[in-house]
Scaffold this motif. Structure first.
Motif, mmCIF file in Angstrom:
data_model
loop_
_atom_site.group_PDB
_atom_site.id
_atom_site.type_symbol
_atom_site.label_atom_id
_atom_site.label_comp_id
_atom_site.label_asym_id
_atom_site.label_seq_id
_atom_site.Cartn_x
_atom_site.Cartn_y
_atom_site.Cartn_z
ATOM 1 N N VAL A 1 0.797 -1.110 0.118
ATOM 2 C CA VAL A 1 -0.052 0.155 0.020
ATOM 3 C C VAL A 1 0.784 1.259 -0.097
ATOM 4 O O VAL A 1 0.545 2.061 -0.680
ATOM 5 N N TYR A 2 2.045 1.384 0.845
ATOM 6 C CA TYR A 2 2.805 2.458 0.955
ATOM 7 C C TYR A 2 3.273 2.583 -0.670
ATOM 8 O O TYR A 2 3.331 3.929 -0.906
ATOM 9 N N ALA A 3 3.834 1.570 -1.452
ATOM 10 C CA ALA A 3 4.440 1.780 -2.670
ATOM 11 C C ALA A 3 3.168 2.506 -3.679
ATOM 12 O O ALA A 3 3.293 3.321 -4.461
ATOM 13 N N LEU A 4 1.939 1.887 -3.603
ATOM 14 C CA LEU A 4 0.806 2.263 -4.111
ATOM 15 C C LEU A 4 0.406 3.783 -3.936
ATOM 16 O O LEU A 4 -0.128 4.654 -4.900
ATOM 17 N N GLY A 5 0.475 4.054 -2.806
ATOM 18 C CA GLY A 5 0.269 5.425 -2.269
ATOM 19 C C GLY A 5 1.019 6.367 -2.780
ATOM 20 O O GLY A 5 0.595 7.608 -3.282
ATOM 21 N N GLN A 6 2.546 6.176 -2.606
ATOM 22 C CA GLN A 6 3.454 7.028 -3.391
ATOM 23 C C GLN A 6 3.259 7.156 -4.852
ATOM 24 O O GLN A 6 3.317 8.386 -5.431
ATOM 25 N N VAL B 1 0.592 8.387 3.602
ATOM 26 C CA VAL B 1 -0.238 7.294 3.088
ATOM 27 C C VAL B 1 -0.911 6.712 3.992
ATOM 28 O O VAL B 1 -0.741 6.357 4.949
ATOM 29 N N TYR B 2 -2.398 6.743 3.841
ATOM 30 C CA TYR B 2 -3.348 6.137 4.576
ATOM 31 C C TYR B 2 -4.030 4.703 3.902
ATOM 32 O O TYR B 2 -4.102 4.980 2.652
ATOM 33 N N PHE B 3 -4.570 3.908 4.630
ATOM 34 C CA PHE B 3 -5.503 2.952 4.051
ATOM 35 C C PHE B 3 -6.566 2.483 4.799
ATOM 36 O O PHE B 3 -6.347 2.455 6.197
ATOM 37 N N LYS B 4 -7.683 2.013 4.298
ATOM 38 C CA LYS B 4 -8.722 1.929 5.224
ATOM 39 C C LYS B 4 -9.202 0.353 4.563
ATOM 40 O O LYS B 4 -9.495 0.184 3.471
ATOM 41 N N HIS C 1 -5.250 2.718 8.610
ATOM 42 C CA HIS C 1 -3.778 2.631 8.722
ATOM 43 C C HIS C 1 -3.219 3.954 8.267
ATOM 44 O O HIS C 1 -3.184 4.181 7.000
ATOM 45 N N VAL C 2 -2.261 4.433 9.103
ATOM 46 C CA VAL C 2 -1.533 5.654 8.756
ATOM 47 C C VAL C 2 -0.147 5.088 8.681
ATOM 48 O O VAL C 2 0.466 4.507 9.700
ATOM 49 N N LEU C 3 0.351 5.234 7.399
ATOM 50 C CA LEU C 3 1.888 4.530 7.174
ATOM 51 C C LEU C 3 2.916 5.796 7.088
ATOM 52 O O LEU C 3 2.360 6.748 6.195
ATOM 53 N N TYR C 4 4.066 5.756 7.588
ATOM 54 C CA TYR C 4 5.056 6.785 7.610
ATOM 55 C C TYR C 4 6.308 6.150 7.991
ATOM 56 O O TYR C 4 6.460 5.170 8.530
ATOM 57 N N HIS C 5 7.314 7.200 7.761
ATOM 58 C CA HIS C 5 8.818 6.826 8.078
ATOM 59 C C HIS C 5 9.268 5.427 7.628
ATOM 60 O O HIS C 5 9.854 4.680 8.461
ATOM 61 N N PRO C 6 9.001 5.093 6.430
ATOM 62 C CA PRO C 6 9.473 3.891 5.798
ATOM 63 C C PRO C 6 11.174 3.968 5.833
ATOM 64 O O PRO C 6 11.586 4.939 5.586
ATOM 65 N N SER C 7 11.538 2.872 5.882
ATOM 66 C CA SER C 7 13.000 2.709 5.933
ATOM 67 C C SER C 7 13.423 1.496 5.048
ATOM 68 O O SER C 7 12.254 0.988 4.453
ATOM 69 N N VAL D 1 6.167 2.203 9.487
ATOM 70 C CA VAL D 1 5.547 2.499 11.239
ATOM 71 C C VAL D 1 3.951 2.759 10.489
ATOM 72 O O VAL D 1 3.625 3.336 9.725
ATOM 73 N N VAL D 2 3.189 2.281 11.404
ATOM 74 C CA VAL D 2 1.737 1.999 11.366
ATOM 75 C C VAL D 2 1.190 3.003 12.567
ATOM 76 O O VAL D 2 1.184 2.366 13.658
ATOM 77 N N ASP D 3 0.309 3.789 12.513
ATOM 78 C CA ASP D 3 -0.642 4.364 13.339
ATOM 79 C C ASP D 3 -1.998 3.707 13.006
ATOM 80 O O ASP D 3 -2.535 4.047 11.667
ATOM 81 N N ALA D 4 -2.581 2.727 13.743
ATOM 82 C CA ALA D 4 -3.941 2.108 13.536
ATOM 83 C C ALA D 4 -4.961 2.718 14.281
ATOM 84 O O ALA D 4 -4.789 2.900 15.601
ATOM 85 N N TYR D 5 -6.038 2.765 13.713
ATOM 86 C CA TYR D 5 -7.229 3.289 14.282
ATOM 87 C C TYR D 5 -8.418 2.283 14.038
ATOM 88 O O TYR D 5 -8.664 2.116 12.666
ATOM 89 N N SER D 6 -9.187 1.881 14.740
ATOM 90 C CA SER D 6 -10.436 1.163 14.549
ATOM 91 C C SER D 6 -11.539 1.758 14.464
ATOM 92 O O SER D 6 -11.693 3.091 15.339
ATOM 93 N N SER D 7 -12.716 1.616 13.930
ATOM 94 C CA SER D 7 -14.054 2.437 13.612
ATOM 95 C C SER D 7 -15.176 1.471 13.616
ATOM 96 O O SER D 7 -14.848 0.633 12.383
ATOM 97 N N TRP D 8 -16.182 1.415 14.007
ATOM 98 C CA TRP D 8 -17.432 0.593 13.593
ATOM 99 C C TRP D 8 -18.137 1.490 12.648
ATOM 100 O O TRP D 8 -18.489 2.539 12.839
#
Length: 152
Positions: A33-38, A54-57, A131-137, A142-149
């Protein structure tokens, strides 16, 4: 893994639905997803500039075969209502999540398992994860994840 409440606020969200990730292993999806987002961001640079990650749901516990990949843009976007292809646009999204966590993409399965355990006995089909994707090496995303109904 530290899971706690946190709010995700996204302004000027622009993205698209990606169907080509069926069968991708959970610990590899963030890289793909990170590559597709870029690529998506690069393709939009003539029109807008990106100021966000880049985010994905996705709905990891359902049988939906697509994910929404998106980013945010710094300049104001005013959709005309004309068909501009399969783009998604939301002026603002506010997610009040009880299940925020930050982790390396290799630990995404662990996050999903924690959600499944926490909500055992409930139908999980409508549990969306942002999923919030950042700081790739070279070795990690790194992922910040949040769930939501919610309904897709």
């Amino acid at each position: 893994m530290d899971i706690r409440p946190k709010t995700l606020s996204i302004v000027q969200m622009v993205g698209y639905k990606e169907e080509g990730l069926v069968g991708v292993l959970t610990d590899e999806i963030c890289w793909d997803v990170y590559a597709l987002g870029q690529d998506f961001i690069e393709g939009m640079l003539d029109t807008v500039y990106s100021d966000g990650p880049v985010y994905f749901k996705s709905y990891p516990f359902s049988d939906l075969e697509s994910v929404a990949i998106f980013t945010t843009f710094g300049n104001k976007i005013t959709p005309t209502g004309e068909e501009v292809g399969p783009l998604l646009f939301e002026e603002k999204i506010l997610i009040e999540s009880d299940d925020f966590a930050t982790f390396l993409s290799d630990n995404l399965s662990e996050y999903y398992e924690a959600l499944a355990s926490k909500y055992s006995g409930k139908p999980l089909d409508n549990l969306a994860v942002y999923h919030v994707l950042y700081h790739p090496s070279e070795t990690s995303v790194v992922v910040d994840a949040y769930s939501s109904w919610e309904e897709d």
